[in-house]
Scaffold this motif. Sequence first.
Motif, PDB file in Angstrom:
ATOM      1  N   CYS A   1      -8.980  33.483   1.165  1.00  0.00           N
ATOM      2  CA  CYS A   1      -9.638  32.386   0.651  1.00  0.00           C
ATOM      3  C   CYS A   1     -10.461  32.606  -0.665  1.00  0.00           C
ATOM      4  O   CYS A   1     -10.247  32.054  -1.874  1.00  0.00           O
ATOM      5  CB  CYS A   1     -10.380  31.214   1.614  1.00  0.00           C
ATOM      6  SG  CYS A   1      -9.317  30.465   2.796  1.00  0.00           S
TER       7      CYS A   1
ATOM      8  N   GLN B   1      -6.309  30.268   8.854  1.00  0.00           N
ATOM      9  CA  GLN B   1      -5.382  29.537   7.981  1.00  0.00           C
ATOM     10  C   GLN B   1      -4.823  30.205   6.650  1.00  0.00           C
ATOM     11  O   GLN B   1      -4.607  29.518   5.696  1.00  0.00           O
ATOM     12  CB  GLN B   1      -5.973  28.094   7.628  1.00  0.00           C
ATOM     13  CG  GLN B   1      -6.121  27.281   8.823  1.00  0.00           C
ATOM     14  CD  GLN B   1      -5.106  26.858   9.586  1.00  0.00           C
ATOM     15  OE1 GLN B   1      -4.010  26.544   9.112  1.00  0.00           O
ATOM     16  NE2 GLN B   1      -5.157  26.842  10.929  1.00  0.00           N
ATOM     17  N   CYS B   2      -5.030  31.648   6.847  1.00  0.00           N
ATOM     18  CA  CYS B   2      -4.955  32.528   5.715  1.00  0.00           C
ATOM     19  C   CYS B   2      -3.621  32.248   4.912  1.00  0.00           C
ATOM     20  O   CYS B   2      -3.755  32.424   3.697  1.00  0.00           O
ATOM     21  CB  CYS B   2      -5.075  34.031   5.818  1.00  0.00           C
ATOM     22  SG  CYS B   2      -6.486  34.316   7.065  1.00  0.00           S
TER      23      CYS B   2
ATOM     24  N   CYS C   1     -14.047  27.813   3.875  1.00  0.00           N
ATOM     25  CA  CYS C   1     -13.786  29.164   4.107  1.00  0.00           C
ATOM     26  C   CYS C   1     -13.935  29.985   3.247  1.00  0.00           C
ATOM     27  O   CYS C   1     -13.743  29.817   1.930  1.00  0.00           O
ATOM     28  CB  CYS C   1     -12.305  29.484   4.770  1.00  0.00           C
ATOM     29  SG  CYS C   1     -11.919  31.079   5.046  1.00  0.00           S
TER      30      CYS C   1
ATOM     31  N   SER D   1     -13.835  33.581   3.486  1.00  0.00           N
ATOM     32  CA  SER D   1     -13.418  35.064   3.783  1.00  0.00           C
ATOM     33  C   SER D   1     -12.400  35.557   2.921  1.00  0.00           C
ATOM     34  O   SER D   1     -12.142  34.693   1.953  1.00  0.00           O
ATOM     35  CB  SER D   1     -12.684  34.815   5.197  1.00  0.00           C
ATOM     36  OG  SER D   1     -13.929  34.841   6.205  1.00  0.00           O
TER      37      SER D   1
ATOM     38  N   CYS E   1     -13.197  33.064   8.331  1.00  0.00           N
ATOM     39  CA  CYS E   1     -11.828  32.821   8.335  1.00  0.00           C
ATOM     40  C   CYS E   1     -11.569  31.684   9.204  1.00  0.00           C
ATOM     41  O   CYS E   1     -12.105  31.859  10.435  1.00  0.00           O
ATOM     42  CB  CYS E   1     -11.197  34.117   8.717  1.00  0.00           C
ATOM     43  SG  CYS E   1      -9.223  33.623   8.684  1.00  0.00           S
ATOM     44  N   LEU E   2     -10.879  30.788   8.843  1.00  0.00           N
ATOM     45  CA  LEU E   2     -10.459  29.727   9.821  1.00  0.00           C
ATOM     46  C   LEU E   2      -8.896  29.738  10.569  1.00  0.00           C
ATOM     47  O   LEU E   2      -8.434  28.926  11.123  1.00  0.00           O
ATOM     48  CB  LEU E   2     -10.328  28.346   8.807  1.00  0.00           C
ATOM     49  CG  LEU E   2     -11.659  27.762   8.395  1.00  0.00           C
ATOM     50  CD1 LEU E   2     -11.297  26.597   7.297  1.00  0.00           C
ATOM     51  CD2 LEU E   2     -12.725  27.630   9.512  1.00  0.00           C
TER      52      LEU E   2
END
Length: 155
Positions: free
Chosen positions: A80, A119-120, A75, A77, A116-117
Motif C-alpha cells: 500500500c 488486501q495487497c 494500511c 504496509s 497489512c490488511l
Amino acid sequence: MSIKEIIRQFKPEHHNLLNIMHALQNSNPGNYLTKEALEETASYLGLTKASVYGVATYYTMFSLEPRGRYIIRVCISPVCEIIKAETIIKHLEKVLGIKTGQTSSDRLFTLELSECLGQCHKAPSMMINDRVHNCLDKNSIEEIIEEYRQMSKSD
Ligand code: FES
C-alpha cells in the motif's frame, strides 16, 4: 447491556481476554475501553489490572480514549505504501479536517494507521470498523466518507 453482562457472555478463562476486550470496546459508542471495563475484566478472569492494561495498551486496535463512531485504519504496509498510501492519508486528513490519530469534531471518524490488511492485491486499502475498502483514490475516498456520513444520519 451492562459491562458485567457483556463480560459474562464469555467463560472466565484467560484465553478469552482479547474477545472480551473487543466486545466491550465494540459495545461502547465511544469505541474505547473504560477503566471500569478493564477492571471488571481483570477481576472476572483473575488477572492483575496491570496485565489487562498491558494488553489494552499493547494492541493498537484498542483505545483507552474516546474515539469516533467509525474507526478508519489506513494500511501503511509496503504494498500500500508503494501505491501511494501517503496520498490516501493526506486526502483523508483533508476531507475529515483532522490529522492522523485524531477524531473529527462531530465524533464520527477517528483516523488511524494499520499494518497489512491482507488486501495487497487491491491496494491501497483501508478498513472502516469491520468493513474493508480497496483500490482507493481521492474520488472513492470522498464517496466512502459521504456514505458513512449518510449512514450515521439514518441510524
Ligand atoms: S500492504 Fe496494504 S493490504 Fe497488504
